[in-house]
Motif scaffolding. Sequence first.
Motif, mmCIF file in Angstrom:
data_model
loop_
_atom_site.group_PDB
_atom_site.id
_atom_site.type_symbol
_atom_site.label_atom_id
_atom_site.label_comp_id
_atom_site.label_asym_id
_atom_site.label_seq_id
_atom_site.Cartn_x
_atom_site.Cartn_y
_atom_site.Cartn_z
ATOM 1 N N THR A 1 0.838 -1.197 0.000
ATOM 2 C CA THR A 1 0.000 0.000 0.000
ATOM 3 C C THR A 1 0.873 1.247 0.000
ATOM 4 N N PHE A 2 0.250 2.373 -0.276
ATOM 5 C CA PHE A 2 0.989 3.628 -0.277
ATOM 6 C C PHE A 2 1.587 3.908 1.099
ATOM 7 N N SER A 3 0.809 3.701 2.133
ATOM 8 C CA SER A 3 1.303 3.985 3.489
ATOM 9 C C SER A 3 2.490 3.100 3.841
ATOM 10 N N GLU A 4 2.489 1.856 3.360
ATOM 11 C CA GLU A 4 3.630 0.971 3.615
ATOM 12 C C GLU A 4 4.871 1.459 2.878
ATOM 13 N N VAL A 5 4.667 2.028 1.696
ATOM 14 C CA VAL A 5 5.793 2.609 0.960
ATOM 15 C C VAL A 5 6.335 3.817 1.708
ATOM 16 N N PHE A 6 5.447 4.678 2.181
ATOM 17 C CA PHE A 6 5.902 5.857 2.917
ATOM 18 C C PHE A 6 6.724 5.459 4.136
ATOM 19 N N SER A 7 6.356 4.342 4.758
ATOM 20 C CA SER A 7 7.056 3.916 5.975
ATOM 21 C C SER A 7 8.487 3.470 5.701
ATOM 22 N N LEU A 8 8.821 3.217 4.444
ATOM 23 C CA LEU A 8 10.188 2.816 4.098
ATOM 24 C C LEU A 8 11.148 3.996 4.191
ATOM 25 N N TYR A 9 10.588 5.200 4.115
ATOM 26 C CA TYR A 9 11.439 6.388 4.154
ATOM 27 C C TYR A 9 11.865 6.675 5.592
ATOM 28 N N LYS A 10 13.149 6.800 5.779
ATOM 29 C CA LYS A 10 13.668 7.136 7.102
ATOM 30 C C LYS A 10 14.264 8.541 7.086
ATOM 31 N N GLU A 11 15.395 8.674 6.423
ATOM 32 C CA GLU A 11 16.027 9.979 6.287
ATOM 33 C C GLU A 11 16.919 9.931 5.068
ATOM 34 N N GLY A 12 16.702 10.828 4.136
ATOM 35 C CA GLY A 12 17.480 10.826 2.916
ATOM 36 C C GLY A 12 16.907 9.863 1.893
ATOM 37 N N THR A 13 17.400 9.956 0.663
ATOM 38 C CA THR A 13 16.905 9.114 -0.432
ATOM 39 C C THR A 13 17.339 7.667 -0.229
ATOM 40 N N VAL A 14 16.395 6.742 -0.416
ATOM 41 C CA VAL A 14 16.705 5.313 -0.232
ATOM 42 C C VAL A 14 16.288 4.535 -1.484
ATOM 43 N N GLN A 15 17.003 3.471 -1.767
ATOM 44 C CA GLN A 15 16.621 2.595 -2.867
ATOM 45 C C GLN A 15 15.786 1.451 -2.295
ATOM 46 N N ILE A 16 14.652 1.195 -2.917
ATOM 47 C CA ILE A 16 13.750 0.144 -2.447
ATOM 48 C C ILE A 16 14.283 -1.216 -2.904
ATOM 49 N N GLN A 17 14.474 -2.111 -1.965
ATOM 50 C CA GLN A 17 15.066 -3.420 -2.258
ATOM 51 C C GLN A 17 14.033 -4.543 -2.295
ATOM 52 N N GLU A 18 12.853 -4.308 -1.733
ATOM 53 C CA GLU A 18 11.853 -5.350 -1.656
ATOM 54 C C GLU A 18 11.071 -5.464 -2.968
ATOM 55 N N ASP A 19 10.534 -6.658 -3.240
ATOM 56 C CA ASP A 19 9.696 -6.886 -4.432
ATOM 57 C C ASP A 19 8.279 -6.400 -4.150
ATOM 58 N N LEU A 20 8.127 -5.113 -4.094
ATOM 59 C CA LEU A 20 6.827 -4.518 -3.773
ATOM 60 C C LEU A 20 6.151 -4.003 -5.039
ATOM 61 N N ILE A 21 4.842 -4.157 -5.057
ATOM 62 C CA ILE A 21 4.039 -3.651 -6.175
ATOM 63 C C ILE A 21 2.857 -2.880 -5.594
ATOM 64 N N ILE A 22 2.662 -1.669 -6.082
ATOM 65 C CA ILE A 22 1.481 -0.897 -5.691
ATOM 66 C C ILE A 22 0.675 -0.588 -6.946
ATOM 67 N N GLU A 23 -0.589 -0.296 -6.744
ATOM 68 C CA GLU A 23 -1.433 0.071 -7.869
ATOM 69 C C GLU A 23 -2.060 1.432 -7.602
ATOM 70 N N GLY A 24 -2.344 2.137 -8.680
ATOM 71 C CA GLY A 24 -2.953 3.444 -8.526
ATOM 72 C C GLY A 24 -3.648 3.876 -9.800
ATOM 73 N N TYR A 25 -4.285 5.043 -9.710
ATOM 74 C CA TYR A 25 -5.050 5.579 -10.833
ATOM 75 C C TYR A 25 -4.475 6.942 -11.199
ATOM 76 N N VAL A 26 -4.163 7.109 -12.478
ATOM 77 C CA VAL A 26 -3.496 8.321 -12.950
ATOM 78 C C VAL A 26 -4.441 9.519 -12.848
ATOM 79 N N ILE A 27 -3.923 10.629 -12.305
ATOM 80 C CA ILE A 27 -4.743 11.836 -12.151
ATOM 81 C C ILE A 27 -4.118 13.055 -12.833
ATOM 82 N N SER A 28 -2.890 12.925 -13.351
ATOM 83 C CA SER A 28 -2.253 14.049 -14.038
ATOM 84 C C SER A 28 -2.160 13.760 -15.528
ATOM 85 N N SER A 29 -1.833 14.789 -16.304
ATOM 86 C CA SER A 29 -1.665 14.628 -17.744
ATOM 87 C C SER A 29 -0.718 15.696 -18.267
#
Length: 438
Positions: free
Chosen positions: A28-56
């Motif tokens: 989920t989005f909230s689980e992704v946000f929780s990966l952030y601690k401090e500074g830019t991090v590279q995501i290492q887990e095989d995570l998949i999120i889904e969403g709906y495009v709102i910009s163009s």
Amino acid sequence: MLFLSCVKNKDFDVLQSHCNEELVANSTFSEVFSLYKEGTVQIQEDLIIEGYVISSDKAGNFFGVLHFQDQPQNPTGALQIELDVRDSHLFYPIGSKIFIKLKGLYLGKSKDVYKIGGVFTSFGNASVGRLPASIVNQHIASSCDAVTEIVPRIISLQDNLKDYKNTLVSIPQIEFSDSQLGDTYALKGEETDRVLVDCLDFEITLRNSGYSDFQDKKLPEGSGAITGLLLHENEDYFLVIRDVSDLDFNKERCKELIDEYTSKTIFISEIGDPDNNAEARFIELYNSGPAISLKNWSLLRYTNANTTVGATIDLTGIQIGLKTTVVISPNENEFTLVYGFAPDIGASTGSAADSNGDDTIVLVDPFGTVIDIFGVIGEDGSNTTHEFEDGKALRNPGISAGNPIFAFEEWSIFNDTGNLGTSKIPQNAPEDFTPGVH
């Protein structure tokens, strides 16, 4: 971090259109946000999120970024991914469902906004950057589902905008500020902010790209509904539209809202400069008449013999009731500690409420009229009838209105000199003062 167009002629790799029927979100989005601690991090887990495009980026008001939220209506979270893809609207139209494979992407936070994408390094610091077009298909996949209608949440500028940040919203009744009528959406080649105002005079910024297709179009003069992405930088919120079709300003403009008032029943009732604690200074206002908003009222201080204003306190946001006070302190923490309650306004050191006893204090209404004054502008208060150094100036009982001309007989003044009829009785806090009581 900005999401608007900045160039129009950059070469991009061609992205191949495709859809995927097999991917399933496992995060989920909230689980992704929780990966952030401090500074830019590279995501290492095989995570998949889904969403709906709102910009163009079709009209050029977005550039190199894709915004998406977790539900087509009533979303609980939203994200943005930066990518080097031109005409991304052809591959990810508004309302399309997408899957983001996060492993290998970078997660960062800038101005309190989460974003994912590639990475770039500057002076040894890694930041989230655009994902190269050559690997976009490795991380973003479109669902084969039909495009879904995105239902914007209807909001008011009086709402807590934090609850709607980064999602698609709609404001039913709003218009451009009078001062900007006749202007275009943006200056050519420059990101440009325009001011939107609702019928209650609440404001929000509309941010437009100087490279958008509608950059040179005139702002509509009417009033109506606007749909757009509610974005933010720290605590500053602004709207970004996909195209001018996001505006439906076919109504008459809002009637002028009268929300500024004057009254002679508001006056300065006590000024304190304690002999034993200069940090416990304060100014008290009193209202002998009906409740009134102090929108655009000001408290001014003319320092010593100066004829120009040395400090100003804006009283906007304060409502003063019948026979009630407003207490203003230049040191909220010390005031609370000394007097046992918090002031109504915590100003700053050096503000108009921070007088050492020889200044002139002026109360001004929204129309620039002096409602009340203590002291004489251009005259240093030392050794005069308006000196309250190490003491206080207390409005006498029976005074029920402000006076734009200083009248010594309306005051009881205590100081460390006793000159010209004042009382040479220095005052100590808290026992010799009565802030909040008149």
